[in-house]
Write an enzyme that holds these catalytic residues in place. Structure first.
Site, short mmCIF file in Angstrom:
data_model
loop_
_atom_site.label_atom_id
_atom_site.label_comp_id
_atom_site.label_asym_id
_atom_site.label_seq_id
_atom_site.Cartn_x
_atom_site.Cartn_y
_atom_site.Cartn_z
N TRP A 101 9.29 -24.86 35.91
CA TRP A 101 8.14 -25.56 36.48
C TRP A 101 7.04 -24.59 36.86
O TRP A 101 5.85 -24.86 36.65
CB TRP A 101 8.55 -26.45 37.65
CG TRP A 101 9.35 -27.61 37.18
CD1 TRP A 101 10.66 -27.88 37.43
CD2 TRP A 101 8.90 -28.66 36.29
NE1 TRP A 101 11.06 -29.02 36.78
CE2 TRP A 101 9.99 -29.52 36.07
CE3 TRP A 101 7.69 -28.95 35.67
CZ2 TRP A 101 9.91 -30.66 35.26
CZ3 TRP A 101 7.60 -30.08 34.84
CH2 TRP A 101 8.70 -30.92 34.66
N ASP A 169 4.20 -26.25 44.95
CA ASP A 169 4.72 -27.41 44.24
C ASP A 169 6.05 -27.76 44.91
O ASP A 169 7.03 -27.02 44.77
CB ASP A 169 4.92 -27.05 42.76
CG ASP A 169 5.58 -28.17 41.96
OD1 ASP A 169 5.91 -29.22 42.55
OD2 ASP A 169 5.76 -27.98 40.74
N LYS A 193 11.14 -37.75 42.59
CA LYS A 193 12.38 -37.05 42.95
C LYS A 193 12.82 -37.45 44.35
O LYS A 193 13.82 -38.11 44.50
CB LYS A 193 12.19 -35.54 42.86
CG LYS A 193 12.43 -34.99 41.45
CD LYS A 193 11.20 -34.66 40.71
CE LYS A 193 11.47 -34.23 39.28
NZ LYS A 193 10.34 -33.49 38.75
C1 LIG Z 1 9.51 -32.91 38.02
C2 LIG Z 1 8.72 -31.73 38.43
C3 LIG Z 1 7.39 -31.54 38.01
C4 LIG Z 1 6.70 -32.47 37.04
O1 LIG Z 1 6.42 -33.67 37.63
P1 LIG Z 1 5.63 -34.83 36.86
O2 LIG Z 1 5.43 -35.80 37.96
O3 LIG Z 1 6.53 -35.32 35.76
O4 LIG Z 1 4.37 -34.26 36.34
C5 LIG Z 1 6.71 -30.45 38.47
N1 LIG Z 1 7.28 -29.57 39.32
C6 LIG Z 1 8.55 -29.71 39.74
C7 LIG Z 1 9.13 -28.71 40.69
C8 LIG Z 1 9.31 -30.80 39.31
O5 LIG Z 1 10.56 -30.94 39.75
#
Ligand SMILES: *Cc1c(COP(=O)(O)O)cnc(C)c1O
Length: 357
Positions: A101, A169, A193
């Protein structure tokens, strides 16, 4: 029967929340309409919108001067919006590379400006995140970007670096533990998530940062547009916000983030103890960085992993396959994942080991 859903995302939502949404689905509070059929500017939805923001501010103890935004396009869109809004011409942004990521965020930054990779452990096995004292930071960097929990590798920052503008993030560990928001300039997380359904991205931003956005950036891509319009510049995904509202109420009733953290640590510790108790299984991440959200492990004999995943699914233990890029096994045990499901997995792991050793 509900499955034990170990999927990394979209992931388990608290059963109480789903039941409440079901009960209100056709007729929201006597209006004769579903909440998803109502105006995003009407009084029913407005109450939900405001309560969700207030609940998030309360849960995270967010100081004055920050806004809570609901945006679209997932965390992936934030990878681009951050440099678009905050990386000025001639400036450099620091990024840590801790895995898949982080790399995606870095690539978008590189499209839009100068990027310095301040530490790179993205390809190491066992997986980890950089140590705070390992960072090779640029003087006067526009910001430092980190990925608080690498969902695929199962490595999580336990202690955050200090920076004048720290951006994180937190897609896979937001609201899983208490956090000092004042140490961050911007935090973002896709909802699917640990927050609720796919379709919204939570952004927590220090208001003053948003001002520096260049006028060449399209209106809807500016954080300041969303701040000025309280996330209602265009039609906000009302139903995902409604579910997030119910999830925040559920968290508050559970004792807030201290309460949920205790439960999360307990769930993860049990699973890691099972992995460490035998040579049959091996944890993927270094011990100091083991994620409380995504528990990644291998079977010493990799050939047994496919069997493990199929057999587990037959026992109602779903979604244990590691990410397609790395293989192995991953048990995602976010806030809403029940402790009984962790116990069921542990019992399955012991039986599987006994059968194969
Ligand atoms: C799932 C995830 C993403 C991507 O998320 P989207 O909503 O599909 O764009 C980005 N960073 C992390 C840490 C993730 O777990």
């Amino acid at each position: 029967m509900r499955a034990y859903n170990f999927s990394a995302g979209p992931a388990t939502i608290p059963e109480e929340v789903l039941k409440e949404a079901q009960a209100e689905l056709l007729n929201y509070q006597g209006t004769g309409m579903s909440i998803m059929e109502m105006s995003h500017r009407g009084k029913e939805y407005t109450a939900i919108h405001e309560e969700t923001i207030a609940n998030i501010k309360q849960l995270l103890n967010i100081p004055a001067g920050y806004s809570v935004l609901f945006m679209t396009g997932g965390a992936s869109t934030q990878f681009a919006l951050i440099p678009l809004n905050l990386l000025g011409e001639g400036q450099t942004a620091d990024y840590t590379n801790s895995g898949a990521w982080a790399i995606k965020a870095i690539k978008e930054g590189q499209l839009l400006g100068n990027v310095n990779v301040a530490a790179d452990c993205g390809k190491e096995i066992p997986t980890r995140v950089p140590a705070v004292d390992e960072l090779n930071l640029t003087d006067d960097a526009a910001y430092l970007h980190i990925t608080s929990n690498e969902t695929i590798s199962g490595a999580q920052w336990k202690k955050f670096p200090e920076h004048k503008l720290l951006i994180a993030d937190m897609s896979s560990d937001i609201l899983s533990r208490p956090l000092d928001v004042s140490k961050f300039g911007l935090i973002y997380a896709g909802a699917q998530k640990n927050l609720g359904p796919a379709g919204i991205t939570l952004v927590i931003i220090k208001d003053e940062l948003a001002e520096q956005c260049p006028d060449t950036v399209p209106t809807i891509m500016r954080y300041k547009t969303h701040i000025a319009n309280n996330s209602l510049y265009n039609t906000v995904p009302t139903f995902p916000v409604y579910i997030l509202c119910l999830v925040t109420r559920w968290l508050l009733a559970k004792g807030g983030l201290e309460g949920i953290q205790q439960q999360n640590e307990k769930k993860a510790a049990k699973l890691y103890a099972t992995i460490d108790g035998t040579d049959f299984y091996t944890g993927t991440a270094v011990k100091e960085n083991r994620s409380d959200m995504n528990v990644t492990f291998r079977i010493a004999n990799h050939d047994l992993e496919a069997d493990f995943i199929t057999e587990a699914a037959k026992q109602n233990l779903n979604g244990l396959k590691g990410h397609r890029s790395v293989g192995g096994i991953r048990a995602s045990i976010y806030n809403a994942f029940p402790v009984e499901g962790v116990d069921a997995l542990i019992s399955f792991m012991k039986k599987f080991e006994a059968k194969h050793s």
